[in-house]
Enzyme design. Structure first.
Site, PDB file in Angstrom:
ATOM      1  N   ASP A  81       0.804  -1.217   0.000  1.00 13.83           N
ATOM      2  CA  ASP A  81       0.000   0.000   0.000  1.00 13.83           C
ATOM      3  C   ASP A  81       0.841   1.273   0.000  1.00 13.83           C
ATOM      4  O   ASP A  81       0.291   2.380   0.064  1.00 13.83           O
ATOM      5  CB  ASP A  81      -0.924   0.026   1.227  1.00 13.83           C
ATOM      6  N   ARG A 106       0.336  -1.545   7.692  1.00  8.98           N
ATOM      7  CA  ARG A 106       0.857  -0.326   7.074  1.00  8.98           C
ATOM      8  C   ARG A 106       1.802   0.454   7.975  1.00  8.98           C
ATOM      9  O   ARG A 106       2.403   1.445   7.516  1.00  8.98           O
ATOM     10  CB  ARG A 106      -0.311   0.577   6.632  1.00  8.98           C
ATOM     11  N   ARG A 151      -9.851   6.152  10.739  1.00  5.66           N
ATOM     12  CA  ARG A 151      -8.402   5.974  10.724  1.00  5.66           C
ATOM     13  C   ARG A 151      -7.665   6.939  11.656  1.00  5.66           C
ATOM     14  O   ARG A 151      -6.937   6.496  12.526  1.00  5.66           O
ATOM     15  CB  ARG A 151      -7.867   6.102   9.295  1.00  5.66           C
ATOM     16  N   HIS A 180     -11.284   7.526   4.649  1.00  3.46           N
ATOM     17  CA  HIS A 180     -10.372   8.665   4.683  1.00  3.46           C
ATOM     18  C   HIS A 180     -11.102   9.897   4.158  1.00  3.46           C
ATOM     19  O   HIS A 180     -11.942   9.792   3.261  1.00  3.46           O
ATOM     20  CB  HIS A 180      -9.143   8.428   3.793  1.00  3.46           C
ATOM     21  N   CYS A 274      -5.034   9.539  -3.417  1.00  7.07           N
ATOM     22  CA  CYS A 274      -4.292   8.605  -2.568  1.00  7.07           C
ATOM     23  C   CYS A 274      -2.855   8.426  -3.045  1.00  7.07           C
ATOM     24  O   CYS A 274      -1.953   8.191  -2.241  1.00  7.07           O
ATOM     25  CB  CYS A 274      -4.994   7.251  -2.539  1.00  7.07           C
TER      26      CYS A 274
END
Length: 281
Positions: A81, A106, A151, A180, A274
């Site tokens: 990612d 992550r 998040r 997000h 992103c």
């Protein structure tokens, strides 16, 4: 989707001025979906790394054609990612507020991005609070819109305010598909945004409606392909090529939408924004 803007003689809108951007990106050389940390991800579905790379390259090429200064961070094997560079931190006034990821898969990305910031002359601020960088922090003029709910911890908003000296406005996300803030809000320039109403709680909607009464309201269908996960230089807006109604709305407001297909990277839950971390010196 054409990059040329054609207006009828009757169309009236403010003149939109492009501003050169400096961004950080990460080539998806190790992209795949082997775990599930958002509703978009399904390890049972096959992914095509070479296709992800070619689609990412198309986005990179658009930025170069627009005159952007594009920097690259080296991808790391085992961090699929990492291509979603926006989550790697938030950079303003040469200060880089590092990311501290919610999910263990992550978490190694945070130090990797902070090392890059440090090596490239930014003043690095290691986070005490959980946050996922520009995924949940969006600069609109002198104000930072900050997402929470899935998040980034709301305490990170206070931390960023202290580091940046900017007003930070908390917005709560309530739809897990838009986990997000950059999946639910597109920043178009210093005063204009687009957003998806159903992604926010009532108090956050009140804030958005009061501050941005002329905002573009995205359709559910465009948001469902991460159409709002776009990146603008104030005139050119790079968006998902399938977000056709958003394209129309942008043209009506005097922007120049440029479509790109990042369907393979959508399998990981990411789109144009992103893949794009803005570097503000």
């Amino acid at each position: 989707m054409s990059t040329n803007l054609q207006d009828s003689p009757m169309t009236e809108h403010p003149v939109r001025t492009p501003i050169k951007r400096t961004v950080l990106m990460c080539k998806p050389e190790y992209f795949t979906v082997v775990y599930r940390i958002n509703p978009w991800m399904n390890p049972a579905l096959p992914t095509d790394t070479s296709l992800a790379v070619s689609q990412w390259q198309a986005l990179y090429d658009i930025y170069i054609e627009l005159g952007f200064d594009v920097h690259l961070i080296d991808p790391i094997d085992g961090l699929p990612d990492m291509v979603y560079a926006a989550n790697g931190g938030f950079v303003i006034d040469n200060k880089a507020y590092g990311a501290s990821f919610t999910y263990p898969e992550r978490q190694p990305e945070g130090p990797a991005y902070m090392d890059w910031f440090r090596d490239n002359g930014f003043e690095v601020h290691a986070p005490r609070e959980i946050n996922e960088g520009e995924g949940d922090f969006l600069l609109v003029g002198d104000v930072i819109l900050a997402g929470t709910g899935f998040r980034s911890d709301s305490n990170s908003h206070e931390e960023l305010a202290a580091i940046s000296g900017r007003e930070v406005i908390t917005l709560k996300l309530v739809n897990p598909s838009f986990y997000h803030l950059d999946t639910a809000i597109a920043v178009l320039d210093d005063t204009n945004i687009a957003y998806l109403r159903s992604a926010f709680d009532a108090a956050s909607l009140d804030i958005l409606e009061a501050r941005y009464p002329d905002a573009i309201i995205a359709t559910e269908s465009d948001a469902a392909i991460l159409g709002l996960n776009s990146y603008s230089d104030g005139y050119n807006v790079v968006i998902a090529s399938r977000a056709t109604d958003f394209e129309r709305q942008l043209r009506e407001r005097g922007y120049n939408p440029i479509g790109v297909d990042l369907s393979e990277l959508l399998l990981g839950g990411g789109g144009v924004k992103c893949c794009t971390l803005e570097l503000r010196r």
